[in-house]
Enzyme design. Structure first.
Site, short mmCIF file in Angstrom:
data_model
loop_
_atom_site.label_atom_id
_atom_site.label_comp_id
_atom_site.label_asym_id
_atom_site.label_seq_id
_atom_site.Cartn_x
_atom_site.Cartn_y
_atom_site.Cartn_z
N TYR A 1 0.80 -1.23 0.00
CA TYR A 1 0.00 0.00 0.00
C TYR A 1 0.83 1.28 0.00
CZ TYR A 1 -3.71 -3.31 1.04
OH TYR A 1 -4.59 -4.37 0.98
N ASN B 1 -13.19 3.77 -1.51
CA ASN B 1 -12.31 2.62 -1.31
C ASN B 1 -12.89 1.86 -0.12
OD1 ASN B 1 -10.40 0.69 -0.87
ND2 ASN B 1 -8.64 2.07 -1.01
N HIS C 1 -15.21 -6.86 -0.91
CA HIS C 1 -15.35 -8.27 -1.29
C HIS C 1 -16.47 -8.98 -0.53
CE1 HIS C 1 -11.51 -7.15 -2.97
NE2 HIS C 1 -11.01 -6.95 -1.77
N ASP D 1 -25.78 -2.18 -1.86
CA ASP D 1 -27.14 -1.64 -1.87
C ASP D 1 -27.13 -0.12 -1.68
OD1 ASP D 1 -28.13 -4.18 -2.24
OD2 ASP D 1 -28.78 -4.47 -0.17
N HIS E 1 -9.02 1.46 -5.63
CA HIS E 1 -8.13 0.65 -4.79
C HIS E 1 -6.70 1.09 -5.03
CE1 HIS E 1 -11.43 -2.02 -3.83
NE2 HIS E 1 -11.74 -2.00 -5.12
N LEU E 2 -5.93 1.13 -3.96
CA LEU E 2 -4.50 1.44 -4.09
C LEU E 2 -3.78 0.33 -4.82
CD1 LEU E 2 -4.32 2.56 -0.41
CD2 LEU E 2 -3.60 4.07 -2.26
N ARG F 1 -9.89 -11.66 -3.40
CA ARG F 1 -9.98 -10.22 -3.75
C ARG F 1 -10.43 -10.00 -5.20
NH1 ARG F 1 -7.29 -7.78 0.66
NH2 ARG F 1 -5.69 -9.15 1.49
C1 DQA Z 1 -7.77 -2.27 -1.01
C2 DQA Z 1 -7.77 -3.70 -1.56
C3 DQA Z 1 -8.61 -4.61 -0.68
O1 DQA Z 1 -8.60 -5.93 -1.18
C4 DQA Z 1 -8.07 -4.63 0.73
O2 DQA Z 1 -8.89 -5.39 1.57
C5 DQA Z 1 -7.83 -3.27 1.30
C6 DQA Z 1 -7.33 -2.21 0.44
C7 DQA Z 1 -6.82 -1.35 -1.82
O3 DQA Z 1 -6.97 -0.14 -1.70
O4 DQA Z 1 -5.93 -1.84 -2.50
O5 DQA Z 1 -7.97 -3.05 2.49
O6 DQA Z 1 -9.08 -1.75 -1.14
#
Ligand code: DQA
Length: 178
Positions: free
Chosen positions: A23, A74, A80, A87, A100-101, A111
């Site tokens: 991250y 995010n 998931h 909803d 997503h990062l 994922r």
């Molecule tokens: C995330 C990817 C997700 O799978 C993970 O659970 C995260 C961060 C991302 O920003 O890459 O907490 O959303």
């Protein structure tokens, strides 16, 4: 000015110390500060919300629907698993961009499924903090496109209107436009 709510889910408050290899080293505060600066250049105003609780995220999306032009979401791990967030995205009348990062498609199988993907305007993943920036850029682009369609006071009308009454290919002097 377009107003967008940036909503971050569980564990993203730990950015900077959480799995930096996945991250990155920036904290959420640092990412947000960079975004505010870039967004201002694009005439986009941002507000931020982070929660580790699903219900808080649902309520933030409701608020986005009432008070903002859209949301950048995010949902982290809830991406998931959360029918409730899906909803909520579907219930509100403004576009939501999923970000997503990391690139979840290149990670563990669990994922690879996003419950949000089918109800968001689009998904941007894998570009680190740039994923948020690209989402802001899309909102700015969209606002500009809407304006050009809408009030007529836009670049298309002002700069490209041919204000004589001649057909475009036949000017008064008999010559053709080149
Ligand atoms: C995330 C990817 C997700 O799978 C993970 O659970 C995260 C961060 C991302 O920003 O890459 O907490 O959303």
């Amino acid at each position: 000015m377009v107003k967008i709510l940036v909503v971050n889910g569980p564990n993203l408050n730990l950015l900077g110390e959480r799995e930096p290899g996945v991250y990155g080293n920036s904290t959420l505060g640092e990412i947000n500060a960079g975004l505010v600066e870039a967004a201002a250049q694009m005439d986009v105003e941002l507000e931020f919300y982070q929660s580790n609780h699903e219900g808080g995220l649902v309520e933030a999306l409701h608020r986005a629907g009432e008070e903002f032009d859209g949301a950048i979401l995010n949902a982290a791990g809830y991406t998931h698993t959360s029918v409730a967030l899906r909803d909520a995205v579907k219930a509100i009348g403004v576009p939501v961009v999923e970000v997503h990062l990391s690139n979840p498609a290149a990670r563990e199988d669990f994922r690879h499924v996003s419950l949000l993907a089918g109800v968001v305007a689009g998904t941007i993943a894998g570009f680190g903090p740039g994923s948020y920036l690209l989402a802001v850029d899309w909102f700015a682009f969209q606002a500009k496109a809407d304006d050009e369609d809408g009030d007529g006071d836009d670049f298309e009308d002002d700069e490209y209107e041919d204000d004589d009454d001649e057909p475009d290919d036949e000017e008064e002097d008999g010559t053709e436009d080149r």
